[in-house]
Design a protein around this motif. Structure first.
Motif, PDB file in Angstrom:
ATOM      1  N   ASP A 181     -17.404   6.886  17.102  1.00 39.06           N
ATOM      2  CA  ASP A 181     -16.143   6.299  17.571  1.00 39.06           C
ATOM      3  C   ASP A 181     -15.261   5.764  16.442  1.00 39.06           C
ATOM      4  O   ASP A 181     -14.031   5.725  16.587  1.00 39.06           O
ATOM      5  CB  ASP A 181     -16.407   5.171  18.576  1.00 39.06           C
ATOM      6  CG  ASP A 181     -16.830   5.697  19.938  1.00 39.06           C
ATOM      7  OD1 ASP A 181     -16.668   6.913  20.194  1.00 39.06           O
ATOM      8  OD2 ASP A 181     -17.326   4.890  20.753  1.00 39.06           O
ATOM      9  N   VAL A 182     -15.845   5.340  15.335  1.00 40.54           N
ATOM     10  CA  VAL A 182     -15.042   4.773  14.244  1.00 40.54           C
ATOM     11  C   VAL A 182     -14.001   5.780  13.748  1.00 40.54           C
ATOM     12  O   VAL A 182     -12.895   5.397  13.362  1.00 40.54           O
ATOM     13  CB  VAL A 182     -15.941   4.260  13.085  1.00 40.54           C
ATOM     14  CG1 VAL A 182     -16.479   5.398  12.231  1.00 40.54           C
ATOM     15  CG2 VAL A 182     -15.190   3.283  12.207  1.00 40.54           C
ATOM     16  N   PHE A 183     -14.323   7.072  13.821  1.00 43.74           N
ATOM     17  CA  PHE A 183     -13.403   8.089  13.315  1.00 43.74           C
ATOM     18  C   PHE A 183     -12.268   8.406  14.288  1.00 43.74           C
ATOM     19  O   PHE A 183     -11.286   9.032  13.904  1.00 43.74           O
ATOM     20  CB  PHE A 183     -14.165   9.356  12.926  1.00 43.74           C
ATOM     21  CG  PHE A 183     -15.139   9.119  11.808  1.00 43.74           C
ATOM     22  CD1 PHE A 183     -14.698   8.736  10.557  1.00 43.74           C
ATOM     23  CD2 PHE A 183     -16.498   9.244  12.024  1.00 43.74           C
ATOM     24  CE1 PHE A 183     -15.589   8.492   9.523  1.00 43.74           C
ATOM     25  CE2 PHE A 183     -17.402   9.012  11.007  1.00 43.74           C
ATOM     26  CZ  PHE A 183     -16.947   8.633   9.749  1.00 43.74           C
ATOM     27  N   LYS A 184     -12.387   7.936  15.532  1.00 49.60           N
ATOM     28  CA  LYS A 184     -11.292   8.114  16.493  1.00 49.60           C
ATOM     29  C   LYS A 184     -10.087   7.270  16.101  1.00 49.60           C
ATOM     30  O   LYS A 184      -8.954   7.602  16.421  1.00 49.60           O
ATOM     31  CB  LYS A 184     -11.752   7.767  17.899  1.00 49.60           C
ATOM     32  CG  LYS A 184     -12.753   8.761  18.455  1.00 49.60           C
ATOM     33  CD  LYS A 184     -13.229   8.368  19.835  1.00 49.60           C
ATOM     34  CE  LYS A 184     -14.280   9.345  20.329  1.00 49.60           C
ATOM     35  NZ  LYS A 184     -14.884   8.912  21.590  1.00 49.60           N
TER      36      LYS A 184
ATOM     37  N   PRO B 280      -7.040   9.352  13.828  1.00 43.98           N
ATOM     38  CA  PRO B 280      -7.038  10.385  14.871  1.00 43.98           C
ATOM     39  C   PRO B 280      -6.558  11.731  14.333  1.00 43.98           C
ATOM     40  O   PRO B 280      -5.508  11.819  13.718  1.00 43.98           O
ATOM     41  CB  PRO B 280      -6.070   9.832  15.921  1.00 43.98           C
ATOM     42  CG  PRO B 280      -6.045   8.357  15.684  1.00 43.98           C
ATOM     43  CD  PRO B 280      -6.245   8.186  14.198  1.00 43.98           C
ATOM     44  N   GLY B 281      -7.382  12.758  14.517  1.00 43.69           N
ATOM     45  CA  GLY B 281      -7.032  14.098  14.061  1.00 43.69           C
ATOM     46  C   GLY B 281      -7.293  14.356  12.586  1.00 43.69           C
ATOM     47  O   GLY B 281      -7.234  15.490  12.132  1.00 43.69           O
TER      48      GLY B 281
ATOM     49  N   ASN C  79     -14.222  13.235   4.324  1.00 40.97           N
ATOM     50  CA  ASN C  79     -13.911  13.706   5.674  1.00 40.97           C
ATOM     51  C   ASN C  79     -15.238  14.114   6.317  1.00 40.97           C
ATOM     52  O   ASN C  79     -15.846  15.101   5.901  1.00 40.97           O
ATOM     53  CB  ASN C  79     -12.952  14.899   5.617  1.00 40.97           C
ATOM     54  CG  ASN C  79     -12.629  15.453   6.991  1.00 40.97           C
ATOM     55  OD1 ASN C  79     -13.423  15.375   7.924  1.00 40.97           O
ATOM     56  ND2 ASN C  79     -11.454  16.040   7.115  1.00 40.97           N
ATOM     57  N   PRO C  80     -15.693  13.372   7.323  1.00 38.02           N
ATOM     58  CA  PRO C  80     -17.010  13.646   7.898  1.00 38.02           C
ATOM     59  C   PRO C  80     -17.110  14.986   8.624  1.00 38.02           C
ATOM     60  O   PRO C  80     -18.209  15.478   8.840  1.00 38.02           O
ATOM     61  CB  PRO C  80     -17.233  12.479   8.852  1.00 38.02           C
ATOM     62  CG  PRO C  80     -15.858  12.035   9.216  1.00 38.02           C
ATOM     63  CD  PRO C  80     -15.024  12.264   7.999  1.00 38.02           C
ATOM     64  N   GLU C  81     -15.982  15.554   9.013  1.00 35.38           N
ATOM     65  CA  GLU C  81     -16.025  16.876   9.635  1.00 35.38           C
ATOM     66  C   GLU C  81     -16.265  17.964   8.588  1.00 35.38           C
ATOM     67  O   GLU C  81     -16.984  18.921   8.834  1.00 35.38           O
ATOM     68  CB  GLU C  81     -14.732  17.159  10.406  1.00 35.38           C
ATOM     69  CG  GLU C  81     -14.579  16.305  11.649  1.00 35.38           C
ATOM     70  CD  GLU C  81     -13.266  16.544  12.376  1.00 35.38           C
ATOM     71  OE1 GLU C  81     -12.364  17.207  11.810  1.00 35.38           O
ATOM     72  OE2 GLU C  81     -13.145  16.062  13.519  1.00 35.38           O
TER      73      GLU C  81
END
Length: 123
Positions: free
Chosen positions: A31-34, A38-39, A79-81
């Motif tokens: 949730d922290v990355f929301k 965002p995006g 960037n965790p993604e």
């Protein structure tokens, strides 16, 4: 762990009496990355500082309080993604006045993302 399910330790290696290498996997769905952002998720610096503290607590088997942070250099965005796997190098030393000093370098792939030095007080 302050943030539940934020990361998991994939491997730990004690390289010497004071040096540790740790590989972690950041939960890109946390949730922290929301909210950050965002995006375009970016690892919050305070979360990296917390991860380093938690790993240091584990290796020293002590509860710790940050006393000072110095030479904090965020050198690349995490960037965790794109790069959820991070490698942390920790050099942990104990002082005569019962403090714990840590020098950290954090990498993703071959990129240096963070360098910092911190002093902790045992609580």
């Amino acid at each position: 762990m302050v943030l539940k399910d934020f990361y998991k330790v994939l491997s730990e290696e004690k390289v010497s009496d004071t040096k540790y290498n740790v590989t972690i996997l950041v939960n890109e769905k946390h949730d922290v990355f929301k909210g950050h952002f965002p995006g375009n998720p970016i690892m919050p610096g305070v979360c990296m500082i917390q991860i380093i503290k938690e790993l240091t607590e584990k290796f020293t088997q002590s509860s710790l309080l940050i006393q000072t942070l110095t030479n904090v250099k965020f050198m690349a965005l995490i960037n965790p993604e794109a790069t959820p796997e991070l490698r942390l190098e920790l050099d942990i030393t104990h002082t005569e006045d019962n403090l714990i000093k840590v020098k950290n370098t954090t990498f993703f792939n071959s990129t240096t993302a963070l360098k910092l030095s911190t002093v902790y007080k045992k609580i």
